[in-house]
Design an enzyme around this catalytic site. Structure first.
Site, PDB file in Angstrom:
ATOM      1  N   GLU A 114       0.815  -1.198   0.000  1.00  0.00           N
ATOM      2  CA  GLU A 114       0.000   0.000   0.000  1.00  0.00           C
ATOM      3  C   GLU A 114       0.855   1.257   0.000  1.00  0.00           C
ATOM      4  OE1 GLU A 114      -3.989  -1.643   2.051  1.00  0.00           O
ATOM      5  OE2 GLU A 114      -2.248  -1.328   3.304  1.00  0.00           O
ATOM      6  N   CYS A 125       5.846  -7.525   7.581  1.00  0.00           N
ATOM      7  CA  CYS A 125       6.928  -7.073   8.475  1.00  0.00           C
ATOM      8  C   CYS A 125       7.233  -8.202   9.454  1.00  0.00           C
ATOM      9  CB  CYS A 125       6.488  -5.823   9.240  1.00  0.00           C
ATOM     10  SG  CYS A 125       7.758  -5.165  10.342  1.00  0.00           S
ATOM     11  N   CYS A 143       5.021  -5.940  16.164  1.00  0.00           N
ATOM     12  CA  CYS A 143       4.609  -5.017  17.230  1.00  0.00           C
ATOM     13  C   CYS A 143       3.141  -5.303  17.575  1.00  0.00           C
ATOM     14  CB  CYS A 143       4.775  -3.570  16.781  1.00  0.00           C
ATOM     15  SG  CYS A 143       6.488  -3.172  16.393  1.00  0.00           S
ATOM     16  N   CYS A 203       0.158  -3.256  15.860  1.00  0.00           N
ATOM     17  CA  CYS A 203       0.249  -2.947  14.429  1.00  0.00           C
ATOM     18  C   CYS A 203      -0.351  -4.054  13.574  1.00  0.00           C
ATOM     19  CB  CYS A 203       1.706  -2.725  14.052  1.00  0.00           C
ATOM     20  SG  CYS A 203       1.961  -2.469  12.288  1.00  0.00           S
ATOM     21  N   CYS A 214      -1.868   5.272   9.915  1.00  0.00           N
ATOM     22  CA  CYS A 214      -0.735   4.517  10.436  1.00  0.00           C
ATOM     23  C   CYS A 214      -1.177   3.198  11.051  1.00  0.00           C
ATOM     24  CB  CYS A 214      -0.040   5.300  11.544  1.00  0.00           C
ATOM     25  SG  CYS A 214       0.640   6.823  10.984  1.00  0.00           S
TER      26      CYS A 214
END
Ligand code: SAH
Ligand code: SF4
Length: 364
Positions: free
Chosen positions: A98, A118, A122, A125, A341
């Site tokens: 994205e 990723c 975390c 996230c 975010c």
């Protein structure tokens, strides 16, 4: 240079200004030809050979034959009324990335992805929940820029800022990201100010040191907690690079590059917004010229946290301001199209069939 998914040719978008010079000299062209294409491509930011009208047809044909000039395929494009456009791009057969265009009055920013997924998990996230698929190439990173720039040029805009805050941990894909950063900020490249290209990292201390030897780019640190026990819980990377080690690396970067550091801190309800955490944050920031961005937590189904009340965030901000820290609260743009975010990398990122293929516009 890298081969794109849609072509067997190397993508031209992986080229640095030096690559272009070398290429033209290896082809036996006069140096002014390399300059000509650099003016069109890096200078005017034209990404199609058809637009480069003063290049001889034979040279254009050669460039067309030898390279892929394809933009990444757009799977969907969602416009949010606050001026954000989220582009869902097909990186490979079954993988999505994205890119988000953020329009402001005086600037146009682009949030790029550096990896598909990723590794760093975390707890807050959504990308972290996806897991890791692969690193993007320099060409795929610059491809996001080329596509977005072409879109905003039609609106009379040009991209002024690039942030590596999309999917992925940029410093975990070090060489391709650094090459992309250099292409973006080099005066012979796209010429963005080094202050306007930001690499955001969860805190890979070794790579932060390495970065200081390679380039001078704005650095944002995703901090979120300043007590090892709490940061370990929120960000497992903290076990490898605890806060003291991270702080040393940040101070080193700051000294070598003489740039201000931005700290991102996500206020999470009942987790990291108390007086204790505020004091710990002040303590951690001692000796680092910086500013602090509070990014209120964007919730998703499946994540165990909640956004705190605006009053709690105000109070925390006030505490920091009173102690002399430039502290802003940054509500993410694009929340209504999941472009904010930590909302990148939708659940369907690995399943093309669940993703709308038509352009749909929210709020017109
Ligand atoms: N991997 C890099 C860059 C991508 S994340 C990093 O971690 O810095 C971009 C930013 O979004 C980071 O500051 C990250 O902490 C933040 N973020 C992640 N999940 C979020 C959420 N649910 N709500 C608000 N911000 C989030
Ligand atoms: Fe990866 Fe950044 Fe998300 Fe952490 S916050 S999982 S490092 S993308």
């Amino acid at each position: 240079m890298t081969v794109t998914a849609t072509s067997n040719l190397a993508s031209f978008f992986g080229s640095s200004p030096e690559d272009v010079k070398e290429l033209f000299s290896s082809w036996g062209h006069k140096p002014y030809r390399a300059k000509q294409i650099a003016e069109w491509y890096f200078g005017k930011r034209f990404f199609s050979l058809d637009q480069m009208s003063d290049l001889p047809a034979a040279l254009r044909a050669q460039l067309q034959e030898q390279f892929s000039w394809n933009f990444p395929d757009i799977v969907s494009s969602l416009d949010s009324p606050d001026g954000a456009t989220k582009l869902l791009l097909k990186s490979d057969k079954n993988q999505m990335i994205e890119t988000v265009i953020l329009r402001y009055e005086n600037r146009t920013a682009l949030c790029v992805s550096s990896q598909v997924g990723c590794k760093l998990s975390c707890a807050f996230c959504q990308t972290g929940k996806l897991g890791f698929f692969r690193n993007l190439t320099t060409a795929e990173i610059i491809g996001q820029f080329a596509l977005a720039e072409t879109i905003v040029q039609k609106e009379g805009r040009t991209i002024t800022n690039v942030v590596f805050m999309g999917m992925g941990e940029p410093l975990d894909n070090f060489d391709p990201v650094v090459k992309a950063v250099k292409i973006l900020i080099s005066p012979d490249g796209f010429g963005l100010s080094h202050r306007k290209v930001t690499v955001s990292t969860s805190g890979l201390a070794d790579k932060i040191r390495l970065l200081s030897e390679q380039t001078r780019v704005a650095l944002a640190i995703s901090l979120h907690a300043c007590r090892d026990e709490l940061r370990n819980e929120l960000m497992p990377i903290n076990r490898r690079f605890p806060l003291a080690v991270l702080k040393e690396a940040i101070q080193h970067y700051q000294r070598v590059t003489d740039t201000k550091i931005t700290f991102e801190y996500i206020p999470i309800k009942d987790k990291n917004l108390g007086l204790r955490e505020a004091k710990e944050l002040v303590q951690f920031l001692q000796g680092i010229p910086c500013k602090v961005n509070l990014i209120p937590f964007n919730s998703h189904p499946g994540l165990p946290f909640e956004r705190p009340s605006p009053e709690a965030i105000d109070q925390f901000q006030r505490y920091m301001l009173d102690r002399g820290f430039v502290t802003t609260v940054r509500y993410s743009k694009g929340g209504d199209v999941s472009a904010a975010c930590g909302q990148l990398a939708a659940k369907d990122s690995t399943n093309l069939d669940q993703i709308p293929r038509r352009k749909s516009v929210i709020g017109g």
